[in-house]
Scaffold this active site. Structure first.
Site, PDB file in Angstrom:
ATOM      1  N   ASP A 130      -3.859  -6.070   2.537  1.00 32.82           N
ATOM      2  CA  ASP A 130      -3.509  -6.844   1.350  1.00 32.82           C
ATOM      3  C   ASP A 130      -2.083  -6.531   0.908  1.00 32.82           C
ATOM      4  OD1 ASP A 130      -4.460  -4.221   0.699  1.00 32.82           O
ATOM      5  OD2 ASP A 130      -4.591  -4.820  -1.411  1.00 32.82           O
ATOM      6  N   ASP A 161       4.718  -2.903   4.148  1.00 29.53           N
ATOM      7  CA  ASP A 161       3.642  -2.386   3.285  1.00 29.53           C
ATOM      8  C   ASP A 161       2.489  -3.369   3.293  1.00 29.53           C
ATOM      9  OD1 ASP A 161       2.110  -1.017   1.449  1.00 29.53           O
ATOM     10  OD2 ASP A 161       3.305  -1.605  -0.285  1.00 29.53           O
ATOM     11  N   GLU A 193      -6.289  -2.290  -1.223  1.00 30.16           N
ATOM     12  CA  GLU A 193      -5.513  -1.101  -1.554  1.00 30.16           C
ATOM     13  C   GLU A 193      -4.603  -1.325  -2.748  1.00 30.16           C
ATOM     14  OE1 GLU A 193      -2.105   1.658  -1.547  1.00 30.16           O
ATOM     15  OE2 GLU A 193      -2.075  -0.524  -1.246  1.00 30.16           O
ATOM     16  N   GLU A 194      -4.022  -2.512  -2.838  1.00 33.66           N
ATOM     17  CA  GLU A 194      -3.059  -2.779  -3.906  1.00 33.66           C
ATOM     18  C   GLU A 194      -3.701  -2.858  -5.286  1.00 33.66           C
ATOM     19  OE1 GLU A 194      -0.042  -2.543  -3.453  1.00 33.66           O
ATOM     20  OE2 GLU A 194       0.458  -3.045  -1.397  1.00 33.66           O
TER      21      GLU A 194
END
Length: 265
Positions: A130, A161, A193-194
């Protein structure tokens, strides 16, 4: 030569160094780096095209309306791992309750294995698919979801990223497989994750005695870039977080003048 490719090449070399180091613990088999890097040079355009395809998917985990795109990104990663001969389990984490009370599905987590020799060490690579939201009006000089070459660099949301790093690992595995993969590989990829890796810790705890039981090393691909070189995290100290609620005045106050008066009201 593209600056990104220099970075990707360095990433592959770094992964190769890790692999050779792990391999030396249990076996004397050597990896012919000249052949490996020749293969990499010959396939660099394919690597860039793969990144272009991945960047194009707006897998923004912050926006529930784009949650299906995160799932699409996970499916694309699954496909790439299967092409490397890996076995993939798409783990369902259930539903995610939004602040408004609505519920939507969480994207699946990838637990994958590329195992060739039980005598070799097991290395687990972690990454996430993500990204944070990105719009041209946010200050981007190029369209964030169109991988763009500019001044010998490649720009795109997720290129560093974390889609670029995950692809570097998968590309390295592909190149090493042309001779011999010196380690066994496990891959843990998530899509939230974000926004705090929702329920990932629960999954890790549940699979601690199964999927992770034979892992000798864990490599985190989601790391910073040091100048023009990627960093690889091989040790972490853990983390601790807390929530702090502060009650303030009901109106804006000029700093240093009226706070004490209004806070007593």
């Amino acid at each position: 030569m593209r600056q990104f490719w220099k970075l990707l090449h360095f990433t592959v070399m770094t992964v190769l160094v890790f692999a050779i180091s792990f391999m030396s613990l249990t076996t004397a088999v050597s990896v012919p780096s000249d052949q490996i890097f020749q293969y990499i040079e010959e396939h660099q355009n394919e690597y860039v095209q793969r990144l272009k395809d991945w960047v194009a998917i707006e897998s923004n985990s912050n926006d529930p309306a784009e949650r299906h795109l995160v799932t699409n990104m996970m499916l694309l990663a699954e496909e790439r791992i299967r092409k490397l001969g890996g076995t993939v389990e798409m783990v369902d984490l259930g539903m995610h309750e939004l602040p408004n009370g609505n519920k939507i599905s969480l994207p699946p987590v990838i637990l994958a294995n590329i195992v060739k020799d039980q005598k070799k060490p097991m290395v687990c690579f972690y990454g996430h698919m993500d990204v944070q939201p990105a719009k041209i009006e946010d200050g981007w000089s190029t369209e964030p979801y169109i991988l763009t070459e500019k001044n010998s660099n490649l720009y795109g949301r997720g290129a560093s990223d974390d889609k670029g790093q995950v692809l570097a690992v998968l590309n390295a595995i592909e190149a090493l497989q042309k001779h011999e993969l010196p380690v066994n590989v496990k891959i843990l990829l998530e899509g939230m994750e974000e926004v705090g890796s929702i329920r990932l810790s629960m999954l890790v705890e549940q699979r601690n005695s199964t999927f992770f039981s034979d892992v000798d090393y864990i490599v985190v691909t989601d790391t910073a870039w040091l100048s023009n070189k990627p960093g690889i995290t091989y040790g972490t100290r853990g983390n601790c977080h807390f929530f702090l609620e502060v009650q303030c005045a009901k109106r804006d106050l000029h700093s240093g003048a009226l706070e004490e008066y209004y806070m007593k009201q």
